[in-house]
Write a protein that holds these residues in place. Structure first.
Motif, mmCIF file in Angstrom:
data_model
loop_
_atom_site.group_PDB
_atom_site.id
_atom_site.type_symbol
_atom_site.label_atom_id
_atom_site.label_comp_id
_atom_site.label_asym_id
_atom_site.label_seq_id
_atom_site.Cartn_x
_atom_site.Cartn_y
_atom_site.Cartn_z
ATOM 1 N N ASN A 152 0.826 -1.278 -0.001
ATOM 2 C CA ASN A 152 -0.047 -0.084 0.005
ATOM 3 C C ASN A 152 0.673 1.191 -0.010
ATOM 4 N N VAL A 153 2.048 1.311 -0.270
ATOM 5 C CA VAL A 153 2.791 2.443 -0.163
ATOM 6 C C VAL A 153 2.814 3.255 -1.642
ATOM 7 N N GLY A 154 2.085 2.567 -2.556
ATOM 8 C CA GLY A 154 2.091 3.094 -4.072
ATOM 9 C C GLY A 154 3.078 2.557 -4.922
ATOM 10 N N LYS A 155 3.713 1.395 -4.943
ATOM 11 C CA LYS A 155 4.585 0.992 -5.970
ATOM 12 C C LYS A 155 3.840 0.870 -7.165
ATOM 13 N N THR A 156 2.735 0.132 -7.175
ATOM 14 C CA THR A 156 1.790 0.014 -8.628
ATOM 15 C C THR A 156 1.723 1.206 -9.309
ATOM 16 N N VAL A 157 1.299 2.136 -8.550
ATOM 17 C CA VAL A 157 0.848 3.748 -9.105
ATOM 18 C C VAL A 157 2.233 4.185 -9.641
ATOM 19 N N THR A 211 -10.137 5.716 -10.291
ATOM 20 C CA THR A 211 -10.134 4.783 -8.971
ATOM 21 C C THR A 211 -8.481 4.127 -9.159
ATOM 22 N N PHE A 212 -7.923 3.857 -7.963
ATOM 23 C CA PHE A 212 -6.572 3.308 -7.860
ATOM 24 C C PHE A 212 -6.470 1.972 -8.320
ATOM 25 N N PRO A 213 -5.529 1.713 -9.004
ATOM 26 C CA PRO A 213 -5.423 0.158 -9.362
ATOM 27 C C PRO A 213 -5.680 -0.516 -8.049
ATOM 28 N N ALA A 214 -6.009 -2.005 -8.374
ATOM 29 C CA ALA A 214 -6.140 -3.024 -7.390
ATOM 30 C C ALA A 214 -4.787 -3.515 -6.943
ATOM 31 N N LYS A 215 -4.992 -4.133 -5.576
ATOM 32 C CA LYS A 215 -3.886 -4.530 -5.095
ATOM 33 C C LYS A 215 -3.059 -5.571 -5.785
ATOM 34 N N THR A 216 -1.561 -5.505 -5.784
ATOM 35 C CA THR A 216 -1.145 -6.427 -6.545
ATOM 36 C C THR A 216 -0.974 -7.959 -5.651
ATOM 37 N N ALA A 217 -1.464 -9.017 -6.614
ATOM 38 C CA ALA A 217 -1.406 -10.476 -5.822
ATOM 39 C C ALA A 217 -0.256 -10.720 -5.345
ATOM 40 N N PRO A 259 9.999 -5.528 -12.193
ATOM 41 C CA PRO A 259 8.835 -6.149 -11.701
ATOM 42 C C PRO A 259 7.999 -5.354 -10.660
ATOM 43 N N ASP A 260 6.830 -5.412 -10.878
ATOM 44 C CA ASP A 260 5.793 -5.013 -9.659
ATOM 45 C C ASP A 260 5.508 -6.115 -8.736
ATOM 46 N N LEU A 261 6.156 -6.019 -7.527
ATOM 47 C CA LEU A 261 5.938 -7.110 -6.563
ATOM 48 C C LEU A 261 4.926 -6.681 -5.666
ATOM 49 N N ALA A 262 4.462 -7.651 -4.875
ATOM 50 C CA ALA A 262 3.531 -7.384 -3.880
ATOM 51 C C ALA A 262 4.124 -7.143 -2.537
ATOM 52 N N GLY A 263 3.580 -6.045 -1.878
ATOM 53 C CA GLY A 263 4.411 -5.659 -0.774
ATOM 54 C C GLY A 263 4.327 -6.656 0.453
ATOM 55 N N CYS A 268 6.615 8.248 -1.337
ATOM 56 C CA CYS A 268 5.469 8.568 -2.089
ATOM 57 C C CYS A 268 4.407 9.144 -1.223
ATOM 58 N N LYS A 269 3.304 9.608 -2.075
ATOM 59 C CA LYS A 269 2.278 10.262 -1.472
ATOM 60 C C LYS A 269 2.563 11.652 -0.631
ATOM 61 N N ALA A 270 3.532 12.213 -1.166
ATOM 62 C CA ALA A 270 4.043 13.397 -0.595
ATOM 63 C C ALA A 270 2.976 14.621 -0.703
ATOM 64 N N ASP A 271 2.063 14.610 -1.671
ATOM 65 C CA ASP A 271 1.031 15.556 -1.821
ATOM 66 C C ASP A 271 0.147 15.749 -0.346
ATOM 67 N N HIS A 272 0.404 14.675 0.562
ATOM 68 C CA HIS A 272 0.039 14.844 1.872
ATOM 69 C C HIS A 272 1.076 15.529 2.710
ATOM 70 N N CYS A 273 2.216 15.698 2.355
ATOM 71 C CA CYS A 273 3.239 16.427 3.484
ATOM 72 C C CYS A 273 4.159 17.113 2.467
ATOM 73 N N SER A 301 1.587 11.215 -7.329
ATOM 74 C CA SER A 301 0.786 11.226 -8.569
ATOM 75 C C SER A 301 -0.370 11.692 -8.648
ATOM 76 N N VAL A 302 -1.137 12.082 -7.331
ATOM 77 C CA VAL A 302 -2.362 12.640 -7.459
ATOM 78 C C VAL A 302 -2.231 14.225 -6.984
ATOM 79 N N GLY A 303 -3.123 14.661 -7.941
ATOM 80 C CA GLY A 303 -3.377 16.340 -7.550
ATOM 81 C C GLY A 303 -4.323 16.554 -6.379
ATOM 82 N N SER A 304 -5.708 16.014 -6.385
ATOM 83 C CA SER A 304 -6.392 16.015 -5.446
ATOM 84 C C SER A 304 -7.270 14.737 -5.030
ATOM 85 N N LEU A 305 -7.772 14.643 -3.858
ATOM 86 C CA LEU A 305 -8.324 13.287 -3.545
ATOM 87 C C LEU A 305 -9.947 13.856 -3.037
ATOM 88 N N ALA A 306 -10.745 12.968 -3.085
ATOM 89 C CA ALA A 306 -11.883 12.936 -2.525
ATOM 90 C C ALA A 306 -12.129 11.755 -1.692
#
Ligand SMILES: Nc1nc2c(ncn2[C@@H]2O[C@H](COP(=O)(O)OP(=O)(O)OP(=O)(O)O)[C@@H](O)[C@H]2O)c(=O)[nH]1
Ligand SMILES: [Zn+2]
Length: 299
Positions: free
Chosen positions: A59-64, A104-110, A139-143, A217-222, A258-263
């Motif tokens: 859930n840190v945002g690897k796939t995105v 929508t955000f992509p689904a969790k990596t299996a 590769p995009d690994l699962a966390g 990641c998610k530096a838009d929050h900070c 990667s995101v500008g604004s969230l709802a």
């Protein structure tokens, strides 16, 4: 292409990740489940590619991150030129871009390695014929699989082999959680780095030379993490900072979003529990290319 084949005239191929021998017709490696298409493509290239691993907690945002990075490269951002090898290499970026345009955000990596997306790209920075091409496998690994491997090394053979062969790594850290005072991002990153340290352990005081980009990641929050990234890491991820200082010779810190604004939409999960689901209203990419540029200039 002797380095991939077991013996001249032997039809078996060696897996690029774990070195197991596989018959030519298998789709995924029988030992580690890496796609054998990687090997077929690099045999065509005639040289072994460099592997860049993208690591981080669930859930840190690897796939995105990886999806947007590859998409920016293939759109020639910042004078990069990138060519995907095989349609399988495009799946991850398509999946991310398609779901983000639908807000929508992509689904969790299996967790199963044979369901991870692998991307094989040839990339270079434009600048005349002399600029160097890099063959990159990402590769995009699962966390959760990474966490399982760190807790019990050799649970996922593919991860161990992959990290051992990586020419460089990106370690993604959830900056939003860290800024809120959570210790989990710091501890996960600390465990991950000490895993890498023990993998490359040579002499007692020799530092690990493999370049590692620490990506917040998610530096838009900070937003403060964009202004002074090193200071943010030193303050909010102090355990990670200290380990990097003492054991790793080539580390740099980056912030990205990667995101500008969230709802937020509320809903109920399968057990009927209420939760708030973030909805990306629009994408706004910041700091995605910088860690990649830094990394490939050092491998
Ligand atoms: N605010 C913000 N949230 C983000 C950003 N990128 C990802 N997220 C959030 O993080 C969640 C997880 O993103 P993923 O890319 O699926 O994470 P992952 O690391 O691949 O997770 P695993 O598949 O479990 O390993 C998303 O569902 C979003 O809620 C970002 O740039 N900004
Ligand atoms: Zn293998």
């Amino acid at each position: 292409m002797g380095w991939m084949q077991a013996e001249p005239n032997d039809p078996q191929l060696r897996c690029m990740i774990c070195d197991a021998l596989n018959t030519v017709d298998v789709v995924v490696c029988s030992e580690c489940s890496a796609p054998m298409a990687l090997v077929h493509d690099s045999v065509t290239q005639g040289r072994a590619p460099q592997i860049v691993s993208v690591l981080g907690d669930s859930n840190v945002g690897k796939t995105v991150y990886l999806g947007f990075l590859l998409d920016m490269l293939s759109q020639r951002a910042n004078e990069f030129e990138a060519i995907p090898k095989g349609a399988y290499s495009v799946d991850m970026q398509q999946n991310v871009v398609a779901s983000m345009t639908q807000r929508t955000f992509p689904a969790k990596t299996a967790m199963e390695p044979d369901r991870w997306h692998w991307a094989y790209y040839q990339a270079r920075k434009a600048g005349g014929r002399r600029s160097k091409w890099y063959d990159l496998v990402m590769p995009d690994l699962a966390g959760e699989s990474l966490a399982a491997e760190i807790a019990n090394p050799a649970t996922y053979k593919v991860i161990r082999s992959l990290l051992g062969k990586s020419a460089g790594s990106m370690l993604l850290v959830d900056a939003a959680l860290a800024a809120n005072g959570a210790t989990r991002p710091d501890f996960f990153a600390l465990k991950m780095m000490s895993y890498i340290d023990s993998l490359f352990q040579t002499k007692r005081d020799a530092k690990v030379q493999t370049p590692i980009a620490i990506v917040l990641c998610k530096a838009d929050h900070c937003p403060e993490s964009f202004d002074d990234t090193r200071r943010f890491v030193q303050g909010s991820l102090n355990r990670l900072w200290n380990l990097c200082e003492s054991r790793f010779a080539t580390v740099e810190y980056f912030a990205c979003s990667s995101v500008g604004s969230l709802a937020y939409a509320t809903g109920a999960d399968d057990d009927g529990l209420e939760f708030a689901r973030p909805i990306p209203l629009h994408t706004s990419l910041q700091g995605i290319l910088e860690p990649f540029e830094w990394l490939i200039s050092r491998i």
